[in-house]
Motif scaffolding. Structure first.
Motif, PDB file in Angstrom:
ATOM      1  N   GLN A   1      -7.916  28.823  -7.015  1.00  0.00           N
ATOM      2  CA  GLN A   1      -7.798  27.762  -6.036  1.00  0.00           C
ATOM      3  C   GLN A   1      -7.817  26.419  -6.750  1.00  0.00           C
ATOM      4  OE1 GLN A   1     -11.171  28.638  -3.558  1.00  0.00           O
ATOM      5  NE2 GLN A   1     -12.453  27.134  -4.593  1.00  0.00           N
ATOM      6  N   VAL A   2      -7.276  25.427  -6.098  1.00  0.00           N
ATOM      7  CA  VAL A   2      -7.142  24.133  -6.740  1.00  0.00           C
ATOM      8  C   VAL A   2      -8.466  23.387  -6.713  1.00  0.00           C
ATOM      9  CG1 VAL A   2      -6.381  22.940  -4.635  1.00  0.00           C
ATOM     10  CG2 VAL A   2      -5.636  22.130  -6.890  1.00  0.00           C
ATOM     11  N   GLY A  26      -6.084  24.207 -11.636  1.00  0.00           N
ATOM     12  CA  GLY A  26      -6.132  25.490 -10.952  1.00  0.00           C
ATOM     13  C   GLY A  26      -5.018  25.702  -9.963  1.00  0.00           C
ATOM     14  N   GLY A  27      -4.088  24.779  -9.898  1.00  0.00           N
ATOM     15  CA  GLY A  27      -2.980  24.915  -8.960  1.00  0.00           C
ATOM     16  C   GLY A  27      -1.990  23.791  -9.158  1.00  0.00           C
ATOM     17  N   THR A  28      -0.814  23.952  -8.588  1.00  0.00           N
ATOM     18  CA  THR A  28       0.236  22.943  -8.684  1.00  0.00           C
ATOM     19  C   THR A  28       0.146  22.037  -7.479  1.00  0.00           C
ATOM     20  OG1 THR A  28       1.652  24.506  -9.890  1.00  0.00           O
ATOM     21  CG2 THR A  28       2.712  22.593  -8.896  1.00  0.00           C
ATOM     22  N   LEU A  29      -0.263  20.797  -7.709  1.00  0.00           N
ATOM     23  CA  LEU A  29      -0.596  19.913  -6.597  1.00  0.00           C
ATOM     24  C   LEU A  29       0.614  19.584  -5.724  1.00  0.00           C
ATOM     25  CD1 LEU A  29      -3.084  18.591  -5.417  1.00  0.00           C
ATOM     26  CD2 LEU A  29      -2.629  16.575  -6.818  1.00  0.00           C
ATOM     27  N   SER A  30       1.808  19.641  -6.292  1.00  0.00           N
ATOM     28  CA  SER A  30       2.995  19.340  -5.485  1.00  0.00           C
ATOM     29  C   SER A  30       3.210  20.368  -4.376  1.00  0.00           C
ATOM     30  CB  SER A  30       4.236  19.266  -6.373  1.00  0.00           C
ATOM     31  OG  SER A  30       4.480  20.512  -7.003  1.00  0.00           O
ATOM     32  N   ASN A 111      -8.553  22.213   2.918  1.00  0.00           N
ATOM     33  CA  ASN A 111      -9.345  23.289   2.353  1.00  0.00           C
ATOM     34  C   ASN A 111     -10.069  22.885   1.073  1.00  0.00           C
ATOM     35  OD1 ASN A 111      -6.372  24.553   3.216  1.00  0.00           O
ATOM     36  ND2 ASN A 111      -8.132  25.588   4.129  1.00  0.00           N
ATOM     37  N   TYR A 112      -9.513  21.932   0.361  1.00  0.00           N
ATOM     38  CA  TYR A 112     -10.033  21.593  -0.961  1.00  0.00           C
ATOM     39  C   TYR A 112     -10.319  20.097  -1.017  1.00  0.00           C
ATOM     40  CZ  TYR A 112      -7.653  26.019  -1.593  1.00  0.00           C
ATOM     41  OH  TYR A 112      -7.225  27.309  -1.436  1.00  0.00           O
ATOM     42  N   TRP A 113     -11.480  19.770  -1.563  1.00  0.00           N
ATOM     43  CA  TRP A 113     -11.939  18.380  -1.600  1.00  0.00           C
ATOM     44  C   TRP A 113     -12.417  18.027  -2.993  1.00  0.00           C
ATOM     45  CZ3 TRP A 113     -12.085  14.888   2.492  1.00  0.00           C
ATOM     46  CH2 TRP A 113     -11.715  15.406   3.742  1.00  0.00           C
ATOM     47  N   GLY A 114     -12.186  16.784  -3.356  1.00  0.00           N
ATOM     48  CA  GLY A 114     -12.807  16.242  -4.544  1.00  0.00           C
ATOM     49  C   GLY A 114     -14.220  15.774  -4.229  1.00  0.00           C
ATOM     50  N   GLN A 115     -14.902  15.297  -5.251  1.00  0.00           N
ATOM     51  CA  GLN A 115     -16.303  14.887  -5.096  1.00  0.00           C
ATOM     52  C   GLN A 115     -16.430  13.458  -4.575  1.00  0.00           C
ATOM     53  OE1 GLN A 115     -14.632  14.686  -7.867  1.00  0.00           O
ATOM     54  NE2 GLN A 115     -15.178  12.677  -8.696  1.00  0.00           N
ATOM     55  N   GLY A 116     -15.324  12.732  -4.586  1.00  0.00           N
ATOM     56  CA  GLY A 116     -15.350  11.348  -4.111  1.00  0.00           C
ATOM     57  C   GLY A 116     -15.548  10.349  -5.240  1.00  0.00           C
ATOM     58  N   THR A 117     -15.034   9.159  -5.019  1.00  0.00           N
ATOM     59  CA  THR A 117     -15.240   8.059  -5.963  1.00  0.00           C
ATOM     60  C   THR A 117     -15.603   6.808  -5.160  1.00  0.00           C
ATOM     61  OG1 THR A 117     -14.297   6.835  -7.843  1.00  0.00           O
ATOM     62  CG2 THR A 117     -12.775   7.419  -6.070  1.00  0.00           C
ATOM     63  N   GLN A 118     -16.629   6.136  -5.592  1.00  0.00           N
ATOM     64  CA  GLN A 118     -17.175   4.998  -4.851  1.00  0.00           C
ATOM     65  C   GLN A 118     -16.396   3.726  -5.173  1.00  0.00           C
ATOM     66  OE1 GLN A 118     -19.911   4.811  -2.627  1.00  0.00           O
ATOM     67  NE2 GLN A 118     -19.233   2.713  -2.306  1.00  0.00           N
ATOM     68  N   VAL A 119     -16.047   2.992  -4.133  1.00  0.00           N
ATOM     69  CA  VAL A 119     -15.392   1.694  -4.281  1.00  0.00           C
ATOM     70  C   VAL A 119     -16.247   0.653  -3.587  1.00  0.00           C
ATOM     71  CG1 VAL A 119     -13.374   0.314  -3.681  1.00  0.00           C
ATOM     72  CG2 VAL A 119     -13.090   2.691  -4.433  1.00  0.00           C
ATOM     73  N   THR A 120     -16.563  -0.405  -4.285  1.00  0.00           N
ATOM     74  CA  THR A 120     -17.332  -1.513  -3.722  1.00  0.00           C
ATOM     75  C   THR A 120     -16.522  -2.787  -3.875  1.00  0.00           C
ATOM     76  OG1 THR A 120     -19.421  -0.448  -4.306  1.00  0.00           O
ATOM     77  CG2 THR A 120     -19.483  -2.810  -3.804  1.00  0.00           C
ATOM     78  N   VAL A 121     -16.250  -3.433  -2.754  1.00  0.00           N
ATOM     79  CA  VAL A 121     -15.501  -4.687  -2.761  1.00  0.00           C
ATOM     80  C   VAL A 121     -16.474  -5.801  -2.402  1.00  0.00           C
ATOM     81  CG1 VAL A 121     -13.534  -5.951  -1.845  1.00  0.00           C
ATOM     82  CG2 VAL A 121     -13.453  -3.441  -2.014  1.00  0.00           C
ATOM     83  N   SER A 122     -16.739  -6.635  -3.375  1.00  0.00           N
ATOM     84  CA  SER A 122     -17.761  -7.666  -3.186  1.00  0.00           C
ATOM     85  C   SER A 122     -17.546  -8.777  -4.192  1.00  0.00           C
ATOM     86  CB  SER A 122     -19.146  -7.051  -3.367  1.00  0.00           C
ATOM     87  OG  SER A 122     -20.152  -8.030  -3.412  1.00  0.00           O
ATOM     88  N   SER A 123     -17.934  -9.977  -3.783  1.00  0.00           N
ATOM     89  CA  SER A 123     -17.891 -11.085  -4.721  1.00  0.00           C
ATOM     90  C   SER A 123     -19.235 -11.240  -5.416  1.00  0.00           C
ATOM     91  CB  SER A 123     -17.502 -12.373  -3.994  1.00  0.00           C
ATOM     92  OG  SER A 123     -18.388 -12.612  -2.920  1.00  0.00           O
TER      93      SER A 123
END
Length: 123
Positions: A1-2, A26-30, A111-123
């Motif tokens: 599985q991907v 683990g798989g072809t994303l296309s 069915n398949y998820w990444g772990q996430g990446t945090q984005v913070t937009v701030s001055s």
């Protein structure tokens, strides 16, 4: 599985740009539709946009701004790009994959998820 791994998050100033990567193994994303979601603390997971199977690029424009999605088959990676970031774009961004090539706006359809990446937009 991907398996999916997001990267590219971090701190960005308002008005700046964002480019996130979703790399697959683990798989072809296309062969998968890939959706992007984001979730801010205390909020529900929100659909940002998606790429159908084999589609190289797409855009999603709405009240949250314009998101651009692209696919690099050689790298087995999908990208999300957004310009003119605002503080309300701060969230954890997730990519997800489904074998339903029509894609979906619903998290439950992926069915398949990444772990996430945090984005913070701030001055």
């Amino acid at each position: 599985q991907v398996q999916l791994v997001e990267s590219g998050g971090g701190w960005v100033q308002p008005g700046g740009s964002l480019r996130l990567s979703c790399a697959a193994s683990g798989g072809t994303l296309s062969e998968y539709a890939v959706g992007w979601f984001r979730q801010a603390p205390g909020e529900e997971r929100e659909f940002v946009g998606s790429l159908r199977c084999h589609i190289i690029g797409s855009e999603h424009a709405g009240p949250r701004g314009r998101f651009t999605f692209s696919r690099d088959n050689a790298e087995n990676t999908v990208y999300l790009q957004k310009d003119s970031l605002r503080p309300e774009d701060s969230a954890t961004y997730y990519c997800a994959a489904t074998t339903n090539c029509a894609s979906s706006i619903l998290p439950k359809d992926y069915n398949y998820w990444g772990q996430g990446t945090q984005v913070t937009v701030s001055s």
